[in-house]
Write a protein that holds these residues in place. Structure first.
Motif, PDB file in Angstrom:
ATOM      1  N   CYS A  52     -41.446  -0.415   1.087  1.00 47.22           N
ATOM      2  CA  CYS A  52     -41.323   1.016   1.545  1.00 47.22           C
ATOM      3  C   CYS A  52     -41.556   2.080   0.823  1.00 47.22           C
ATOM      4  O   CYS A  52     -41.423   1.827  -0.454  1.00 47.22           O
ATOM      5  CB  CYS A  52     -39.892   1.136   2.162  1.00 47.22           C
ATOM      6  SG  CYS A  52     -39.437   0.213   3.418  1.00 47.22           S
ATOM      7  N   MET A  53     -42.272   3.185   0.870  1.00 49.06           N
ATOM      8  CA  MET A  53     -42.627   4.143   0.041  1.00 49.06           C
ATOM      9  C   MET A  53     -41.510   5.015  -0.484  1.00 49.06           C
ATOM     10  O   MET A  53     -41.567   5.431  -1.526  1.00 49.06           O
ATOM     11  CB  MET A  53     -43.556   5.288   0.854  1.00 49.06           C
ATOM     12  CG  MET A  53     -44.892   4.607   0.979  1.00 49.06           C
ATOM     13  SD  MET A  53     -45.859   4.114  -0.219  1.00 49.06           S
ATOM     14  CE  MET A  53     -46.244   5.594  -0.984  1.00 49.06           C
ATOM     15  N   GLU A  54     -40.343   5.103   0.556  1.00 52.47           N
ATOM     16  CA  GLU A  54     -39.102   6.172  -0.058  1.00 52.47           C
ATOM     17  C   GLU A  54     -38.098   5.509  -0.353  1.00 52.47           C
ATOM     18  O   GLU A  54     -37.399   5.757  -1.449  1.00 52.47           O
ATOM     19  CB  GLU A  54     -38.892   7.064   1.078  1.00 52.47           C
ATOM     20  CG  GLU A  54     -39.866   7.931   1.608  1.00 52.47           C
ATOM     21  CD  GLU A  54     -39.741   9.150   2.738  1.00 52.47           C
ATOM     22  OE1 GLU A  54     -38.419   8.635   3.005  1.00 52.47           O
ATOM     23  OE2 GLU A  54     -40.423   9.518   3.285  1.00 52.47           O
ATOM     24  N   LYS A  55     -37.549   4.247   0.287  1.00 50.61           N
ATOM     25  CA  LYS A  55     -36.336   3.588  -0.205  1.00 50.61           C
ATOM     26  C   LYS A  55     -36.320   2.175   0.218  1.00 50.61           C
ATOM     27  O   LYS A  55     -37.090   1.674   1.011  1.00 50.61           O
ATOM     28  CB  LYS A  55     -34.966   4.374   0.453  1.00 50.61           C
ATOM     29  CG  LYS A  55     -34.989   4.283   1.773  1.00 50.61           C
ATOM     30  CD  LYS A  55     -34.151   5.023   2.623  1.00 50.61           C
ATOM     31  CE  LYS A  55     -34.272   6.524   2.589  1.00 50.61           C
ATOM     32  NZ  LYS A  55     -33.514   7.422   3.056  1.00 50.61           N
ATOM     33  N   CYS A  56     -35.630   1.594  -0.457  1.00 51.20           N
ATOM     34  CA  CYS A  56     -35.284   0.098  -0.119  1.00 51.20           C
ATOM     35  C   CYS A  56     -33.647  -0.147  -0.209  1.00 51.20           C
ATOM     36  O   CYS A  56     -33.064  -0.403  -1.263  1.00 51.20           O
ATOM     37  CB  CYS A  56     -35.863  -0.845  -1.089  1.00 51.20           C
ATOM     38  SG  CYS A  56     -37.802  -0.558  -1.437  1.00 51.20           S
TER      39      CYS A  56
END
Length: 330
Positions: A52-56
């Motif tokens: 994911c680009m924003e959060k995991c």
């Protein structure tokens, strides 16, 4: 192991820039080696916790979150994890108005003779970015036009008997997971996962019966005896997971209290998804607690054996810490 696609794209761009610099500026070979050994390049091959680009979510370093979140707790029952420790079994039995005389181990054997017994969704890693929409039943969905946004998620989780037909513009048209207990069951198509919340041993017996001979016709009251659902897509929330949510996330000491369906589904999503967005939770802009598909009595806000206030505070804290997104519809 190869890094994820995003990392590879960035690496190719950076490598192209380095080669261009060497070619155009005639950088000496020793300096080129230095560029290639640069920590920036090495970092590109470091595996990200998810794609994911924003959060995991599972890899969040938020201190409050890591104090509560336990990745080792399986959210779903399987053949290999079905044995319950004594304290968890005692807690789970305490939720039941009458103690079951059935052997738990035999009930589990019968269950997994009908549905798959392998583990599910333990596949977190650098190549996965699973987005999940948890869709509640609040009237704040009315006029929201969230339908396309909800449908854009990998998983769309709905609860109990909440309808879709006729409400698509606000609630979406897709359902990948329908979380129910026997008294709230509905027939499903072949593409939807039935996820059972077992509040009592009889609930597990019911799902086995409902998918086979239909002998169980009543639990707390009359239930669907022959359920239309894809047996290969049926799952059961682990009683140990329910206990973990009760004690670790809500920190409730009462043995007779237990988490609400909505809160359990949200916690389920936190454990199997990388990004979680929440729709249809809470009151509408007027402070009423109607469902999007029906008016509710004024007493509906009462949470019974659920700790509604603690659940709400926890959900808001998850949003404040940017661990989930809550869409209120107004």
């Amino acid at each position: 192991m190869w890094p994820c696609k995003r990392t590879m794209v960035v690496f190719v761009v950076l490598l192209s820039a380095i080669i261009s610099t060497v070619t155009i500026n005639k950088v000496p070979y020793d300096q080129f080696k230095h560029l290639m050994n640069n920590s920036m390049v090495e970092q590109l091959f470091h595996e990200e916790p998810c794609a994911c680009m924003e959060k995991c979510l599972a890899a969040s370093d938020d201190e409050w979150f890591t104090e509560h979140f336990r990745q080792d707790v399986p959210p779903l029952l399987s053949l290999n994890n079905s044995v319950l420790p004594d304290n968890i079994y005692a807690w789970w039995q305490s939720l039941q108005s009458t103690k079951s005389k059935a052997s738990y181990s035999k009930v589990i054997q019968q269950l997994f003779s009908v549905i798959p017994g392998e583990g599910h969704y333990r596949d977190a890693g650098p190549s996965r970015c699973r987005t999940c929409a948890v869709v509640g039943n609040s009237g704040n969905l009315v006029g929201s036009f969230y339908g396309p946004l909800i449908d854009s998620h990998d998983f769309v989780m709905r609860m109990n008997k909440a309808p879709v037909e006729g409400y698509e513009k606000d609630v979406g048209s897709r359902t990948t997971h329908r979380i129910i207990y026997p008294e709230s069951a509905v027939h499903l198509d072949n593409t939807t996962h039935l996820v059972l919340l077992p509040f009592k041993t009889l609930d597990i017996q019911w799902v086995t019966s409902a998918l086979t001979d239909g002998t169980i016709k009543r639990t707390r009251f009359k239930v669907i005896d022959k359920l239309k659902a894809n047996k290969d897509k049926v799952m059961v929330i682990h009683p140990g997971f329910m206990h973990y949510v009760h004690t670790k996330w809500l920190n409730i000491k009462s043995r007779r209290s237990y988490p609400s369906t909505g809160f359990l589904v949200l916690m389920f999503a936190l454990h199997i998804c990388d990004e979680v967005n929440v729709f249809g939770f809470g009151a509408n802009s007027k402070g009423t607690w109607d469902h999007y598909f029906e008016k509710m009595p004024k007493s509906f806000k009462r949470t019974g054996k659920h700790s509604g206030g603690i659940e709400r505070q926890t959900i808001l804290k998850l949003q404040e810490r940017q661990l989930i997104n809550i869409y209120t519809g107004w």
